[in-house]
Design a protein around this motif. Structure first.
Motif, PDB file in Angstrom:
ATOM      1  N   MET A 248       3.151  14.323  -7.640  1.00 17.99           N
ATOM      2  CA  MET A 248       2.691  12.981  -7.295  1.00 17.99           C
ATOM      3  C   MET A 248       1.272  13.067  -6.758  1.00 17.99           C
ATOM      4  O   MET A 248       1.034  13.608  -5.682  1.00 17.99           O
ATOM      5  N   LEU A 249       0.310  12.550  -7.518  1.00 13.19           N
ATOM      6  CA  LEU A 249      -1.084  12.575  -7.085  1.00 13.19           C
ATOM      7  C   LEU A 249      -1.456  11.335  -6.295  1.00 13.19           C
ATOM      8  O   LEU A 249      -2.348  11.381  -5.451  1.00 13.19           O
ATOM      9  N   ALA A 250      -0.830  10.216  -6.587  1.00 12.01           N
ATOM     10  CA  ALA A 250      -1.075   8.972  -5.857  1.00 12.01           C
ATOM     11  C   ALA A 250       0.248   8.227  -5.781  1.00 12.01           C
ATOM     12  O   ALA A 250       0.829   7.894  -6.816  1.00 12.01           O
ATOM     13  N   ASP A 251       0.731   7.978  -4.562  1.00 11.60           N
ATOM     14  CA  ASP A 251       2.079   7.428  -4.392  1.00 11.60           C
ATOM     15  C   ASP A 251       2.106   5.942  -4.084  1.00 11.60           C
ATOM     16  O   ASP A 251       3.128   5.400  -3.707  1.00 11.60           O
ATOM     17  N   GLY A 252       0.978   5.241  -4.237  1.00 10.34           N
ATOM     18  CA  GLY A 252       0.952   3.801  -3.989  1.00 10.34           C
ATOM     19  C   GLY A 252       0.614   3.487  -2.545  1.00 10.34           C
ATOM     20  O   GLY A 252      -0.432   3.871  -2.040  1.00 10.34           O
ATOM     21  N   GLY A 253       1.490   2.776  -1.877  1.00  5.19           N
ATOM     22  CA  GLY A 253       1.233   2.360  -0.501  1.00  5.19           C
ATOM     23  C   GLY A 253       0.720   0.945  -0.380  1.00  5.19           C
ATOM     24  O   GLY A 253       0.214   0.542   0.678  1.00  5.19           O
ATOM     25  N   SER A 254       0.845   0.140  -1.436  1.00  2.00           N
ATOM     26  CA  SER A 254       0.374  -1.248  -1.390  1.00  2.00           C
ATOM     27  C   SER A 254       1.130  -2.036  -0.321  1.00  2.00           C
ATOM     28  O   SER A 254       2.327  -1.817  -0.100  1.00  2.00           O
ATOM     29  N   CYS A 255       0.420  -2.973   0.319  1.00  2.27           N
ATOM     30  CA  CYS A 255       1.007  -3.710   1.438  1.00  2.27           C
ATOM     31  C   CYS A 255       0.166  -4.943   1.742  1.00  2.27           C
ATOM     32  O   CYS A 255      -0.957  -5.079   1.250  1.00  2.27           O
ATOM     33  N   ILE A 256       0.715  -5.822   2.593  1.00  4.86           N
ATOM     34  CA  ILE A 256       0.039  -7.066   2.962  1.00  4.86           C
ATOM     35  C   ILE A 256       0.224  -7.294   4.459  1.00  4.86           C
ATOM     36  O   ILE A 256       1.343  -7.180   4.976  1.00  4.86           O
ATOM     37  N   THR A 257      -0.876  -7.614   5.131  1.00  5.04           N
ATOM     38  CA  THR A 257      -0.800  -7.969   6.552  1.00  5.04           C
ATOM     39  C   THR A 257      -1.350  -9.372   6.774  1.00  5.04           C
ATOM     40  O   THR A 257      -2.232  -9.830   6.059  1.00  5.04           O
ATOM     41  N   GLY A 258      -0.820 -10.013   7.809  1.00  3.52           N
ATOM     42  CA  GLY A 258      -1.320 -11.306   8.222  1.00  3.52           C
ATOM     43  C   GLY A 258      -2.538 -11.162   9.112  1.00  3.52           C
ATOM     44  O   GLY A 258      -2.890 -10.054   9.547  1.00  3.52           O
ATOM     45  N   PRO A 259      -3.208 -12.265   9.430  1.00  2.00           N
ATOM     46  CA  PRO A 259      -4.426 -12.208  10.242  1.00  2.00           C
ATOM     47  C   PRO A 259      -4.180 -11.809  11.697  1.00  2.00           C
ATOM     48  O   PRO A 259      -5.140 -11.565  12.435  1.00  2.00           O
ATOM     49  N   ASP A 260      -2.919 -11.701  12.110  1.00  2.00           N
ATOM     50  CA  ASP A 260      -2.600 -11.177  13.438  1.00  2.00           C
ATOM     51  C   ASP A 260      -2.355  -9.676  13.416  1.00  2.00           C
ATOM     52  O   ASP A 260      -2.043  -9.068  14.444  1.00  2.00           O
ATOM     53  N   GLY A 261      -2.479  -9.053  12.237  1.00  2.00           N
ATOM     54  CA  GLY A 261      -2.285  -7.613  12.105  1.00  2.00           C
ATOM     55  C   GLY A 261      -0.851  -7.190  11.878  1.00  2.00           C
ATOM     56  O   GLY A 261      -0.578  -5.983  11.784  1.00  2.00           O
ATOM     57  N   ASN A 262       0.064  -8.118  11.761  1.00  2.00           N
ATOM     58  CA  ASN A 262       1.469  -7.780  11.527  1.00  2.00           C
ATOM     59  C   ASN A 262       1.777  -7.761  10.037  1.00  2.00           C
ATOM     60  O   ASN A 262       1.167  -8.487   9.248  1.00  2.00           O
ATOM     61  N   TRP A 263       2.742  -6.927   9.667  1.00  2.00           N
ATOM     62  CA  TRP A 263       3.104  -6.785   8.260  1.00  2.00           C
ATOM     63  C   TRP A 263       3.734  -8.067   7.710  1.00  2.00           C
ATOM     64  O   TRP A 263       4.602  -8.656   8.347  1.00  2.00           O
ATOM     65  N   LEU A 264       3.290  -8.466   6.536  1.00  2.00           N
ATOM     66  CA  LEU A 264       4.020  -9.431   5.712  1.00  2.00           C
ATOM     67  C   LEU A 264       4.832  -8.691   4.662  1.00  2.00           C
ATOM     68  O   LEU A 264       5.966  -9.055   4.364  1.00  2.00           O
TER      69      LEU A 264
END
Length: 323
Positions: A248-264
């Protein structure tokens, strides 16, 4: 408060692997995932850094710094051949898919631009509007570490933002997201939805994404690609990397955070997936109440940024008609 659809935007992150070093087949795959995002109700979809035709993973695994290496020359020639030449219409199918779906697109490409002679490549971020027109192309300001053996440094021309739904959207490639002045150039234009494009790997997205959101008081979309040993095409000159590369050379890790820094959407690894979330612009306005880095919390009388957005070229031609 006004709770209307005009306050919201549904976004998609297409975490996919390229058909590595094959421009046409990778762009076909991009088109398919744009269509998938549009069917999911997205008004915007983003893809990882250098997705078409792929990240230069071979450099680390094939003694890429060896001068006058016949292997490195052969791989580089193939990379040039498969790079995206916008002027030749290589992105036309992608633009057409955006227009059909009424969806804006941000795509990471390896660009082979005519305005720099056509024989160097740049890590570029392309923004395509929902009308199918290319709105801007940003060339990565500084390739990172071994990338400099393949990619040329870009310029500030593409440090632009674009309106997408209720948001002002901008994006940076990979380690550019760690460059405070590059971020400030986007903040100054009102950015409140930021896209961080990465070639992949959780180590790049897990720590930075929440910080970027908290600093910018913006939604942040971190979109990564995938790259597995099985994605190295048989017969490619880059097969030389198989002697030492991991599974595995690149495993992804895509994600989204809100403007308060918390995970969506928390980071997703190891698989292709379309990550979808609906963003509410009111959350940006709430978070800007106590901190707005380009507005009430700025001191332009003390510190200011100058951004040169001219497209770089080695020559200016002043043609005159013959007498």
């Amino acid at each position: 408060m006004n709770d209307t659809p005009a306050e919201r935007l549904t976004v998609g992150l297409a975490q996919i692997a390229p058909v590595w070093l094959d421009r046409a087949r990778t762009l076909d795959k991009v088109v398919a995932w744009i269509e998938r995002a549009a069917q999911a109700g997205c008004g915007f979809v983003a893809f990882g850094e250098a997705l078409a035709p792929g990240y230069p993973f071979w450099i680390e695994h094939t003694d890429g710094a060896r001068f006058e290496s016949s292997l490195q020359k052969e791989i580089h020639a193939h990379y040039l051949d498969q790079a995206v030449h916008v002027e030749a219409g290589h992105l036309d199918p992608v633009c057409a898919a955006a227009a059909r779906g009424g969806i804006a697109v941000m795509l990471g490409i390896i660009e082979r631009p005519a305005d720099r002679g056509g024989h160097s490549v740049y890590c570029s971020r392309v923004h395509i509007g929902a009308d199918g027109k290319i709105a801007s192309i940003h060339r990565k300001l500084m390739p990172t570490y071994e990338e400099r053996l393949s990619w040329a440094p870009g310029d500030g021309h593409g440090l632009q933002v674009h309106r997408v739904g209720p948001f002002t959207l901008g994006g940076l490639n990979c380690f550019e997201n760690w460059m405070p002045l590059a971020r400030a150039a986007l903040y100054a234009q009102g950015e409140d939805l930021h896209v961080a494009l990465w070639p992949g790997n959780l180590r790049n997205t897990e720590g930075t994404t929440r910080f970027l959101a908290r600093e910018g008081r913006s939604y942040v979309l971190a979109v990564s690609g995938l790259m597995r040993r099985q994605d190295v095409p048989a017969g490619s000159p880059a097969c030389a990397m198989l002697a030492s590369c991991p599974d595995m050379l690149a495993d992804g890790g895509s994600c989204i955070t809100g403007p308060d820094g918390n995970w969506l959407v928390e980071p997703v690894t190891g698989r292709e997936e379309l990550l979808v979330a609906t963003l509410d612009h009111r959350e940006v306005r709430r978070e800007r109440q106590n901190f707005d880095q380009a507005g009430h919390y700025a001191r332009p009388d003390v510190t200011r940024l100058v951004v040169h957005r001219q497209r770089q070229s080695i020559a200016s031609f002043l043609d005159q008609p013959m007498p």
